[in-house]
Each structure stands twice: as C-alpha cells, then as structure tokens.
Design an enzyme around this catalytic site. Structure first.
Site, PDB file in Angstrom:
ATOM      1  N   ARG A  27     -40.877  10.271 -26.626  1.00  0.00           N
ATOM      2  CA  ARG A  27     -39.583  10.034 -25.806  1.00  0.00           C
ATOM      3  C   ARG A  27     -39.446  11.057 -24.700  1.00  0.00           C
ATOM      4  NH1 ARG A  27     -36.026   6.613 -28.162  1.00  0.00           N
ATOM      5  NH2 ARG A  27     -34.519   7.377 -26.729  1.00  0.00           N
ATOM      6  N   ASN A 100     -29.299  13.255 -25.491  1.00  0.00           N
ATOM      7  CA  ASN A 100     -29.923  12.419 -24.829  1.00  0.00           C
ATOM      8  C   ASN A 100     -29.283  11.430 -23.774  1.00  0.00           C
ATOM      9  OD1 ASN A 100     -31.994  10.532 -23.715  1.00  0.00           O
ATOM     10  ND2 ASN A 100     -31.796   9.254 -25.676  1.00  0.00           N
ATOM     11  N   GLY A 101     -29.478  11.634 -22.416  1.00  0.00           N
ATOM     12  CA  GLY A 101     -28.710  10.754 -21.577  1.00  0.00           C
ATOM     13  C   GLY A 101     -28.462  11.702 -20.241  1.00  0.00           C
ATOM     14  N   GLU A 488     -50.676  -5.451 -14.190  1.00  0.00           N
ATOM     15  CA  GLU A 488     -50.570  -5.109 -15.501  1.00  0.00           C
ATOM     16  C   GLU A 488     -51.657  -3.881 -15.692  1.00  0.00           C
ATOM     17  OE1 GLU A 488     -49.783  -3.592 -19.410  1.00  0.00           O
ATOM     18  OE2 GLU A 488     -48.440  -4.276 -17.628  1.00  0.00           O
ATOM     19  N   LYS A 492     -51.575  -0.046 -16.026  1.00  0.00           N
ATOM     20  CA  LYS A 492     -52.369   1.002 -16.902  1.00  0.00           C
ATOM     21  C   LYS A 492     -53.073   1.968 -16.612  1.00  0.00           C
ATOM     22  CE  LYS A 492     -49.842  -0.418 -20.512  1.00  0.00           C
ATOM     23  NZ  LYS A 492     -49.078  -0.763 -19.776  1.00  0.00           N
ATOM     24  N   GLU A 495     -50.940   4.683 -15.120  1.00  0.00           N
ATOM     25  CA  GLU A 495     -49.843   5.318 -15.641  1.00  0.00           C
ATOM     26  C   GLU A 495     -50.840   6.351 -16.924  1.00  0.00           C
ATOM     27  OE1 GLU A 495     -48.408   1.803 -18.518  1.00  0.00           O
ATOM     28  OE2 GLU A 495     -47.079   3.706 -18.702  1.00  0.00           O
ATOM     29  N   HIS A 511     -54.556 -10.274   3.720  1.00  0.00           N
ATOM     30  CA  HIS A 511     -53.452 -10.005   4.518  1.00  0.00           C
ATOM     31  C   HIS A 511     -53.338  -8.529   4.628  1.00  0.00           C
ATOM     32  CE1 HIS A 511     -52.960 -14.255   4.844  1.00  0.00           C
ATOM     33  NE2 HIS A 511     -52.951 -14.411   3.381  1.00  0.00           N
TER      34      HIS A 511
HETATM   35  C1  AGP Z   1     -45.456   0.654 -19.829  1.00  0.00           C
HETATM   36  O1  AGP Z   1     -46.667   0.724 -20.345  1.00  0.00           O
HETATM   37  C2  AGP Z   1     -44.547   1.529 -19.688  1.00  0.00           C
HETATM   38  N1  AGP Z   1     -44.312   2.467 -20.709  1.00  0.00           N
HETATM   39  C3  AGP Z   1     -43.168   0.998 -19.033  1.00  0.00           C
HETATM   40  O2  AGP Z   1     -43.335   0.549 -17.873  1.00  0.00           O
HETATM   41  C4  AGP Z   1     -42.371   0.068 -20.023  1.00  0.00           C
HETATM   42  O3  AGP Z   1     -43.055  -1.105 -19.945  1.00  0.00           O
HETATM   43  C5  AGP Z   1     -41.038   0.095 -19.361  1.00  0.00           C
HETATM   44  O4  AGP Z   1     -40.365   1.421 -19.284  1.00  0.00           O
HETATM   45  C6  AGP Z   1     -40.104  -1.019 -19.900  1.00  0.00           C
HETATM   46  O5  AGP Z   1     -40.047  -0.487 -21.323  1.00  0.00           O
HETATM   47  P1  AGP Z   1     -39.087  -1.519 -22.378  1.00  0.00           P
HETATM   48  O6  AGP Z   1     -40.203  -2.679 -22.578  1.00  0.00           O
HETATM   49  O7  AGP Z   1     -38.994  -0.623 -23.595  1.00  0.00           O
HETATM   50  O8  AGP Z   1     -37.797  -1.996 -21.776  1.00  0.00           O
END
Ligand code: AGP
Length: 615
Positions: A27, A100-101, A488, A492, A495, A511
């Site tokens: 997290r 957290n927030g 997708e 990947k 990230e 284009h």
């Molecule tokens: C994906 O690999 C990422 N970790 C991120 O884009 C993720 O999909 C996005 O934060 C959405 O998360 P969620 O599905 O828990 O809402």
C-alpha cells in the site's frame, strides 16, 4: 495510500505490528513507523524506506508493550522524510496517530493551531489531526474519544485513523471516512487487531468489523467494541467472517508475488468462472442479481467506471456487452466521470470495476451515480470492501488476495465475470442465440486449461524479453477487443519496468505514432483475432517497412504474421470475444521478465501503491 495497523490485547504488540506492516507494504513504501505504549510511556520509532529499514533502525531489545499502532507510508503531503514519517505525536507528545488519507483543509486548521501556540515538526496533514485532537481535549477538558469526535467534525477529506494516548493507556481509538479500516476480534474481546485490510489480521482471527464512513470505534481490552458516529451516536455493526488463509498472502516458492499471481490464474479463473457458471449445465448464476435482473435487461445503457487496469477490463466489457447483448455501453475514467457532472438517468446501470473495491475515484463515481438515481453494480475482488458493500449488486471475482501492485490475476478474473454477465444479458434479452451462448460457456469452461497451456511458454517469453532490456520506448497495437489488451500490456511494462510504452488501436498507428517507428522502437502486435487478421497483418507490414522490430502475439498454427514477426508469442485459439484473457498472459509475463532482468522491484514498483484510496 498508506497502510495502518494497530493492536491492543495481551500479546506483545511489536511483532504483530511489524509483520502487519510487511503485509501492507504494497500500500506504500516511502517510510514506516511504530508507536508502542505501556505504563504511560510512548516509544515511537520511524524510518525512511521499507519496513526492513525500520526494523534495522530499532534497537534490538524485548518490547513488552501490548498496545501499539504502526504505519507504512505512500507520501502525499510532505516528502518521504524522517520527520514526515508516521506515527505523528501531538505537541505535548501525549497522543500519537497514524493516518491513511488526505485532509484537504489541513492548512486552515494548521494556521488556527499555530495561532494557539502549537508548533509542528512535519509538513504533513496528519500532524494537524493529532494536534487538533489535543487542542480539543485541552479546550473541552474532555475524554480522548470526545476530543477525537470534535476533531473529526472539523476535517474535510479522507481518513482511516488509529489514535492512542499516554494519559488514557487502556484505549485504542480508530475512525474511518473514505479510507478502508477493518477491526479483527480476538476471543472474548481479550484483544483487537486493526488494519487497512484483512491481510495483516487473518493470521489471528477471521471475524472482522468493517467500519463505515464517519464511524469511530473504541477498543478496550475485555470490553465489547463500541462504534459511534463522529457526533457520538451509537451505531450497530456487523461481524463478517472472512474466508482467507495464510497461503494466499505468502509468496510460496515464487520469487515475486506478481509471478505467483500470474501462475495462479488457471486456479483463480476456475474459481471465478465456476462460482458463476455451472460445471455441467449451461446455467450462469450471480448471487443477488435476481432482484435486479429485469432492470439489467431493460437497461438502455450501462456506464462502466474504473481506473487503471480495471478500466482496461471495462473497455473489454464494452466490446463483450455490445456484441453479445447489443446494449449500449460507455466506459469512463472514474476520476473524470465524478467531476464531469455526467448525465445519469434514473434506472441507468452504473458498473464500477475495482480489484480493491476501495479506489477513491471509482468509489466516488459509484456514490455519485447512486445519488443520481442509477442502479449501481460492482465487480470487486476484495470481500467486504466499500464498493462491494455500497453497490446495489456485487459480482465477486474469486482471484484471492492480490499483493503484487501490478494487477494480473484480478484483471483476467474481471474479464471472465464481464463475459459471464454479457452472456447472461444476451440470452435474457434474446440478442444472443442459445447455440452461441452454449458455445461460449463451453469455451469459458476450457479457459483455465488454456491459460495453463499458455503459461508453459514462460521460459520462451523470458528468452525473448532479454532482447529488450536497453530499449526506452515500446508501441503496443491491437484491434477490436484486443485494443484494450494493447493498452494493458503497455501499462504493465510502464508500471514495473519504467520503460515508456503506448497502447494504440492498430489502425490509429498511421495517424501519428508510425512517425516514431524505426529500428530503436519495437512494436508488439496482438494479432489473434480472426475477424481483423488481414488488417493486423498489414499493420505489421507497415511497421516492418519502417525497419521496426515486431513482437507478435498469434494464435496456434498462425503462419503469415509469425513469418513476418521478429519474435512470436503463440497462444491457444479461442473465440474472439474470449481472447483477452489468453492474450494478456504473455504480455504480463513479458513485462515481468524485462522488469526483473532490469533489476526493478516488480512487487513494489517505485511511486506506486496497490490501492489508490486518495484522490
Ligand atoms: C494496475 O496494475 C495498477 N495497480 C492500477 O492501475 C490499478 O489497476 C488501479 O489503481 C485500479 O485499482 P482497483 O482495481 O483496485 O480499483
């Protein structure tokens, strides 16, 4: 999206809190800290970096304390420094808080507190919360709970909080608004575990309370949990029994959670598909859908809201539902949707897709839609998550706990659920004929096996990945239902390997992006759909004509594209509309191997966190 943990009971808190932080590290991993309280003495340790760095910085000694809170940080307000690490003390050092927030009005509150003589040690919004609690307690001569309530009534923003105080050492107070918080119940209330999700708690108990927004819980050893709202009104709560086991949260024999989760897909797809599709009879069943089925069938349109990889599933859902049920679908970035004041008609179906069920923008988009009179659906992977609890209908993906920040098994499970939903709608509104419906259900039953077959290519994919460790950019192309797969695959690679990559509809290449193509920019083409095969072959020729390197994902037995491509990932053949689940596998593995060979931390990529619970 930080992770918070807390413990009050009879056991030593230190090992429980440290292990809890390790489990929540996906997290956020900018800094970590712990506060332990006993006999009016509050020990606080915090360190920039990972939980390991925190442990290394703490003197090796026996910690006997049985009350404590801890935090792993994803920096929002204030850089990743020692001072900004949590827990934060109040000015008098009597109270400690982990949070957290994001508090949006923290500057205003901070100025007021400074005017009252409070001094601050950090740049964080959290330190404002703890000093606000202290000032309310002092001003009102009230108890810690009352002071916490009064402080919370002044906060704008999101929080999951754990609070403890030297002068009231038998209490742990927790509160939630927007950010998730779970309380684990020990036997006969002798101990309580607190965490941002169930993962740090399931080792000790599987009976959890999920706090709702604007709720505050008082935890005292040997006493029942007391939940009130921030105005002090008593609230009822439900105890949920969570069916998770520890194997789900350990890497087992795998080097990384991401690889483990990629290889779990035959099982997780089987769990997800057969939780909704009868093994033998061509019957699809969604618990709780019966009462809303008519609205689903009569819906003029479905609006899908999501973020990141879940948004890619949503795009695939659009292809599936429009093709199989002929119902209009709009796919929205939740963050844009929630502020665009979109037009929602009463009876519209708004479908939120989220692995965590806690992503702030998607949750807000769901709540907005509900306020506008829409019927809200959710596809979630985390049992008891906010979206699952607040939507009118939830379809779970049974992908198990997903720890790797890069979503893999949850993605394919989401697409499987969307396929089942589209087939259900198509058969119900007679847009899909029985025969085709049965064929697709048969193909879905074979999917786990086909994925297992595709995974056998792992070593070959690793070999091909070796050729791309020096590249700085990558183009991904796909047509039709494989366009979202191109997006997708690109996400990947971005990230986890930090290589720039772009997913594009293949025809769009001419284009603009084709201008970038030369021998230094490789292009990955997802070329498995029969319907557009000729067109995708021409796109590959256009790339080759500009000396571009082509990596092609092809169906078994493919010739033309394979002969032209420089590198080939071959996958089993399946109906076009079910291909995304299969074609995503080599793309996830490809990015995984490139990232690992580049020495990147694939489970905890820099600057990312698993569940984005702040805006
Ligand atoms: C994906 O690999 C990422 N970790 C991120 O884009 C993720 O999909 C996005 O934060 C959405 O998360 P969620 O599905 O828990 O809402």
């Amino acid at each position: 999206m930080c992770g918070i943990v807390g413990y009050i009971g009879f056991r030593k808190a230190y090992p429980i809190l440290i292990e809890g932080l390790r489990r929540l590290e996906y997290r956020g991993y900018d800094s970590a800290g712990i506060a332990l309280l006993e006999n009016g003495k509050l020990d606080v340790y915090k360190q920039v970096g990972k939980v390991l760095d925190l442990e290394a910085s703490i003197p090796k000694k026996e910690f006997a304390q049985t009350l404590g809170i801890a935090h792993t940080r994803w920096a929002t307000h204030g850089a990743a420094t020692q001072d900004n690490a949590h827990p934060h003390y109040s000015y008098s050092k009597d109270i400690a808080v982990v949070h957290n927030g994001i508090i949006e009005n923290f500057m205003l509150l901070k100025r007021r507190l400074i005017a009252l003589g409070y001094e601050f040690r950090s740049d964080t919004d959290t330190e404002v919360i703890v000093n606000l609690i202290e000032s309310e307690r002092k001003a009102g001569k009230v108890s810690l709970e009352k002071a916490v309530n009064r402080a919370l009534q002044q906060l704008h923003g999101a929080y999951a909080l754990a609070v403890l105080s030297k002068t009231e050492p038998e209490k742990l107070i927790v509160a939630r608004k927007g950010s998730p918080l779970a309380i684990g119940l020990g036997k006969s209330y002798e101990e309580f575990f607190v965490a941002s999700d169930a993962i740090p708690i399931i080792e000790y108990t599987q009976d959890l309370i999920y706090l709702n927004d604007n709720e505050v819980a008082l935890l005292e050893k040997g006493k029942k949990v007391v939940v009130k709202d921030i105005f002090g009104k008593l609230k009822n709560y439900k105890i949920k029994h969570i069916d998770l086991d520890m194997n789900m949260v350990t890497k087992g024999a795998y080097e990384h959670f991401m690889l483990k989760e990629i290889f779990e897909q035959p099982e997780t797809l089987s769990n997800t598909i057969f939780s909704h599709l009868d093994e033998k009879k061509d019957k699809i069943y969604f618990e709780g859908l019966e009462s809303l089925k008519q609205q689903l069938i009569d819906a003029n349109r479905i609006v899908i809201v999501a973020c990141g990889t879940s948004w890619h599933s949503g795009l695939i859902g659009e292809y599936l539902i429009e093709e199989l049920a002929r119902v209009l679908v709009e796919v929205e970035y939740a963050s844009e949707f929630r502020y665009r004041k979109p037009i929602i008609h009463k009876g519209d179906i708004v479908l939120a897709i989220s692995q965590s069920g806690e992503t702030a923008d998607t949750l807000a988009a769901l709540r907005y839609s509900k306020e506008q009179g829409a019927i809200t659906f959710a596809i979630c992977n985390v049992y008891g998550s906010s979206m699952a609890r607040e939507a009118d209908f939830v379809a779970y993906t049974y992908a198990g706990v997903e720890i790797g920040v890069a979503s893999t098994k949850a993605f394919t499970a989401q697409v499987a659920v969307l396929s089942l939903l589209a087939i259900t709608m198509g058969l119900e509104n007679k847009q899909l004929d029985e025969k085709r419906g049965k064929e697709l259900m048969t193909s879905l039953r074979m999917l786990p096996e086909m994925v297992a077959k595709t995974l056998e290519q792992d070593a070959a994919i690793q070999q091909i990945a070796k050729n791309f460790l020096e590249i700085t950019s990558f183009l991904y192309l796909g047509r039709g239902i494989n366009f979202p797969i191109a997006l997708e695959g690109a996400l990947k690679l971005k990230e986890i390997s930090y290589i720039h990559a772009e997913g594009y509809p293949a025809a769009e290449m001419k284009h603009g992006p084709i201008a970038m193509i030369d021998e230094n920019l490789p292009t990955l083409i997802v070329g498995t759909n029969k319907e557009y095969y000729e067109k995708i072959v021409s796109n590959a020729q256009e790339v080759k004509a500009r000396k571009g390197t082509v990596v092609a994902v092809v169906s078994a037995g493919d010739r033309e594209l394979s002969d032209m491509a420089d590198y080939v990932f071959e996958v089993p053949e399946i109906a076009d509309c079910l291909q995304p689940i299969i074609t995503s596998i080599p793309l996830h593995l490809f990015s995984y191997h490139i990232a690992v060979m580049k020495g990147c931390n694939v489970d905890q990529p820099r600057n990312l966190a698993k569940s984005v619970t702040v805006e």
